[in-house]
Design a protein around this motif. Sequence first.
Motif, PDB file in Angstrom:
ATOM      1  N   THR A 145      -0.254   7.516  -2.367  1.00 37.29           N
ATOM      2  CA  THR A 145      -0.644   8.124  -3.642  1.00 37.29           C
ATOM      3  C   THR A 145      -0.169   9.571  -3.643  1.00 37.29           C
ATOM      4  O   THR A 145      -0.542  10.346  -2.763  1.00 37.29           O
ATOM      5  N   THR A 188      -0.035  13.264  -5.321  1.00 38.00           N
ATOM      6  CA  THR A 188      -0.865  14.106  -6.182  1.00 38.00           C
ATOM      7  C   THR A 188      -0.272  15.504  -6.271  1.00 38.00           C
ATOM      8  O   THR A 188       0.085  16.106  -5.251  1.00 38.00           O
ATOM      9  N   LYS A 207       8.470   6.416  -2.192  1.00 35.31           N
ATOM     10  CA  LYS A 207       7.853   6.540  -3.507  1.00 35.31           C
ATOM     11  C   LYS A 207       8.129   7.933  -4.027  1.00 35.31           C
ATOM     12  O   LYS A 207       7.969   8.923  -3.300  1.00 35.31           O
ATOM     13  N   SER A 216       7.673  10.800  -7.291  1.00 32.24           N
ATOM     14  CA  SER A 216       6.948  11.228  -8.484  1.00 32.24           C
ATOM     15  C   SER A 216       7.706  12.400  -9.095  1.00 32.24           C
ATOM     16  O   SER A 216       7.949  13.402  -8.415  1.00 32.24           O
ATOM     17  N   TYR A 241      -2.080   8.168   2.324  1.00 33.99           N
ATOM     18  CA  TYR A 241      -1.832   6.774   2.675  1.00 33.99           C
ATOM     19  C   TYR A 241      -3.158   6.065   2.876  1.00 33.99           C
ATOM     20  O   TYR A 241      -4.028   6.565   3.594  1.00 33.99           O
ATOM     21  N   LYS A 242      -3.276   4.899   2.276  1.00 30.19           N
ATOM     22  CA  LYS A 242      -4.470   4.081   2.454  1.00 30.19           C
ATOM     23  C   LYS A 242      -4.370   3.348   3.774  1.00 30.19           C
ATOM     24  O   LYS A 242      -3.359   2.709   4.080  1.00 30.19           O
ATOM     25  N   HIS A 244       0.833  -1.199   0.000  1.00 35.45           N
ATOM     26  CA  HIS A 244       0.000   0.000   0.000  1.00 35.45           C
ATOM     27  C   HIS A 244       0.871   1.254   0.000  1.00 35.45           C
ATOM     28  O   HIS A 244       0.929   1.983   0.990  1.00 35.45           O
ATOM     29  N   GLU A 296       6.601   7.882 -12.011  1.00 33.32           N
ATOM     30  CA  GLU A 296       6.596   7.415 -10.629  1.00 33.32           C
ATOM     31  C   GLU A 296       7.406   6.133 -10.501  1.00 33.32           C
ATOM     32  O   GLU A 296       7.437   5.302 -11.418  1.00 33.32           O
TER      33      GLU A 296
END
Length: 228
Positions: free
Chosen positions: A70, A72, A94, A96, A117-118, A67, A82
């Motif tokens: 993401t 943005t 991570k 981008s 974060y999920k 997980h 990414e």
Amino acid sequence: MQPHHSNAYNFRLDCNNALKWTFTAPHVNIDVTDNFPPPTLTPSTLRVKEGDTMSLICSAPAPCVPHPPTLTWTFTQGNLQERMQENRDKTLVKTSVLNFTASHLHHRQTISCTAVYKKQDGNSPKNTDVSVSPPGPVLENSEVTLTCSSNANPAVKSYTWYRVDGGHETVFGTERILNVKVSTDRKIFLCKAENYLGEGRSHLKHISVQGMYLERKPVVSICCSDIY
């Protein structure tokens, strides 16, 4: 885990006999936080000329590989690349990368990125258990079916079977259902179920095994004699 679980943890050996030992060194430090640090944006300030090709990099920690966060951007022009990247300390981030061509329309614009974060839902395998068919007692060298069951979310990814002899565990299978021959010295088993959140082990399963024997029936001899 919760923030109050932050602590130093040691490895402990806990066998099914008198052998038990806690190793005091080395240990591992686990730090549990409620929130992750904000993403890093580089460079933070740009002085460019119109027509220059620009690259902005947004990076955020990715402690849970299944997980990742993401990322943005508030800037919607240009193209994105990414990837996951490993730091020298083996932690993952991570990143981008935003690529665009500067123009007078971008003058004094503020560009930012956010990391979402999920929440990790689910649980490691619980209530792991072994069932046997037929349930026994069974004769020596008979074949029985062992089934490992567990409650897990996400589903169990792998199973491991162990045969236990005198406190020693020997791996002998990796399927959820196994057909095995049992004997008086091969009758104690356990299974382990795993997903990416952890593992669950069953209690020892003892199978009642009867030794082979010959059935002997009493024999009565009758001797008859002639009567004169």
